[in-house]
Design a protein around this motif. Structure first.
Motif, PDB file in Angstrom:
ATOM      1  N   TYR A 172       0.831  -1.204   0.000  1.00  0.00           N
ATOM      2  CA  TYR A 172       0.000   0.000   0.000  1.00  0.00           C
ATOM      3  C   TYR A 172       0.868   1.258   0.000  1.00  0.00           C
ATOM      4  N   ARG A 173       1.951   1.256   0.792  1.00  0.00           N
ATOM      5  CA  ARG A 173       2.826   2.434   0.807  1.00  0.00           C
ATOM      6  C   ARG A 173       3.471   2.652  -0.559  1.00  0.00           C
ATOM      7  N   GLU A 174       3.968   1.579  -1.143  1.00  0.00           N
ATOM      8  CA  GLU A 174       4.617   1.712  -2.455  1.00  0.00           C
ATOM      9  C   GLU A 174       3.633   2.186  -3.519  1.00  0.00           C
ATOM     10  N   LEU A 175       2.425   1.647  -3.500  1.00  0.00           N
ATOM     11  CA  LEU A 175       1.438   2.051  -4.502  1.00  0.00           C
ATOM     12  C   LEU A 175       0.962   3.482  -4.267  1.00  0.00           C
ATOM     13  N   LEU A 176       0.900   3.890  -2.996  1.00  0.00           N
ATOM     14  CA  LEU A 176       0.512   5.268  -2.701  1.00  0.00           C
ATOM     15  C   LEU A 176       1.555   6.249  -3.221  1.00  0.00           C
ATOM     16  N   LYS A 214      -5.006   4.687  -9.705  1.00  0.00           N
ATOM     17  CA  LYS A 214      -6.055   4.970  -8.723  1.00  0.00           C
ATOM     18  C   LYS A 214      -6.893   3.732  -8.439  1.00  0.00           C
ATOM     19  N   TYR A 215      -7.209   2.977  -9.476  1.00  0.00           N
ATOM     20  CA  TYR A 215      -8.007   1.759  -9.278  1.00  0.00           C
ATOM     21  C   TYR A 215      -7.237   0.747  -8.433  1.00  0.00           C
ATOM     22  N   LYS A 216      -5.953   0.575  -8.711  1.00  0.00           N
ATOM     23  CA  LYS A 216      -5.143  -0.351  -7.920  1.00  0.00           C
ATOM     24  C   LYS A 216      -5.038   0.110  -6.472  1.00  0.00           C
ATOM     25  N   LEU A 217      -4.954   1.418  -6.265  1.00  0.00           N
ATOM     26  CA  LEU A 217      -4.866   1.948  -4.905  1.00  0.00           C
ATOM     27  C   LEU A 217      -6.154   1.676  -4.137  1.00  0.00           C
ATOM     28  N   LEU A 218      -7.295   1.879  -4.765  1.00  0.00           N
ATOM     29  CA  LEU A 218      -8.563   1.582  -4.101  1.00  0.00           C
ATOM     30  C   LEU A 218      -8.707   0.089  -3.817  1.00  0.00           C
ATOM     31  N   SER A 219      -8.220  -0.747  -4.733  1.00  0.00           N
ATOM     32  CA  SER A 219      -8.304  -2.189  -4.531  1.00  0.00           C
ATOM     33  C   SER A 219      -7.435  -2.640  -3.362  1.00  0.00           C
ATOM     34  N   ILE A 220      -6.231  -2.090  -3.268  1.00  0.00           N
ATOM     35  CA  ILE A 220      -5.350  -2.512  -2.178  1.00  0.00           C
ATOM     36  C   ILE A 220      -5.810  -1.934  -0.848  1.00  0.00           C
TER      37      ILE A 220
END
Length: 293
Positions: A172-176, A214-220
């Motif tokens: 989550y941190r990396e994707l953020l 953004k979609y991946k961030l919401l999913s994670i």
């Protein structure tokens, strides 16, 4: 003298040309600001009273709060008590009685005292007492191994939930961070597109990458919430009353062990295999006891 003015039809033509150019251009695309979805109250984000748990603390809390382990511990205590009773039946039993009587008879008062001492010692019962002791010990060992197996299963569940949460937090941190960089690239591409410094297809590619991030961030984020819920469930804690978080997960250890050693350790340390061996002996002692009866 009057200054000649430019004819108005030319101005109208310029305005019409600008309108036609604007019609041919794609209108600017507006995307809302990148915001993190609203997290539930149990998710430790910007909270003052959060208890950080290490892996050992998590295992300790799970063992203390587990209802199944409490039941298994009581079964172990009961089995140990029965084993003591079966062991005590092999030794002599003594009972002492004290009686006092007082009254009046034929006009005279009297008092009486009586003492009783009774001793019992089993001499021979066909080995029934010994088999009863063996069965009681077998039941005690079965209860202890059952408790050990339940504890090992709980420890495995806690470790699995703990490391899944740690991995999800790291992702989550990396994707953020990636989403923040994608947002910056999108803002730059949007300005360049409006200034005519970038083609529309290039701008749409940047926009698609940003929306995918953004979609991946919401999913994670959903995966992170589920990971927290799983850890709360494993520790048997109420998310509304307690707020916990995990410490940084340690680096994994590489174990140098061969397959044969793994199999030998599994045979020795598996509680279910030990329980089956004890049950086989239990059935043998039970059949001997029935024959002696």
């Amino acid at each position: 003298l009057k200054v000649p003015q430019k004819p108005r039809p030319i101005q109208k033509k310029k305005k019409e040309e600008e309108k036609s150019k604007n019609k041919n251009k794609t209108p600017p695309i507006s995307i809302p600001e990148l915001t993190v979805s609203q997290n539930p109250d149990f998710l430790p984000v910007n909270q003052a009273h959060v208890k950080v748990l290490s892996l050992k603390d998590s295992i300790k809390a799970a063992v203390e709060n587990s209802l199944s382990l409490k039941v298994n511990r009581r079964q172990v205590r009961l089995a140990r008590q029965k084993e003591k009773d079966a062991w005590r039946a092999l030794f002599p039993a003594a009972s002492l009685k004290w009686e006092e009587t007082s009254g009046t008879t034929t006009g005279e008062d009297f008092k009486g005292r009586e003492f009783y001492l009774e001793l019992q010692q089993p001499i021979y019962q066909g080995g029934r007492l010994v088999n009863t002791l063996r069965q009681a010990r077998a039941n005690m060992h079965v209860a202890e191994y059952s408790y050990r197996k339940a504890k090992d299963d709980l420890v495995y569940e806690v470790e699995q939930a703990y490391y899944i949460l740690a991995s999800t937090k790291s992702n989550y941190r990396e994707l953020l961070e990636l989403a923040v960089l994608a947002k910056q690239d999108y803002n730059i591409a949007e300005k360049e597109y409006h200034l005519g410094l970038q083609r529309e297809i290039d701008f749409l590619n940047v926009k698609n990458l940003f929306q995918e991030t953004k979609y991946k961030l919401l999913s994670i984020q959903k995966d992170l919430i589920l990971a927290y819920l799983t850890l709360y469930q494993t520790l048997n804690l109420n998310p509304e009353k307690s707020h916990i978080d995990i410490a940084e997960s340690p680096a994994p250890k590489v174990l140098k062990i061969d397959q044969k050693k793994c199999l030998s350790l599994a045979v020795v340390n598996r509680p279910d295999l030990a329980v089956k061996k004890i049950l086989v002996k239990f059935q043998a002692w039970r059949s001997v006891g029935s024959e002696n009866i």
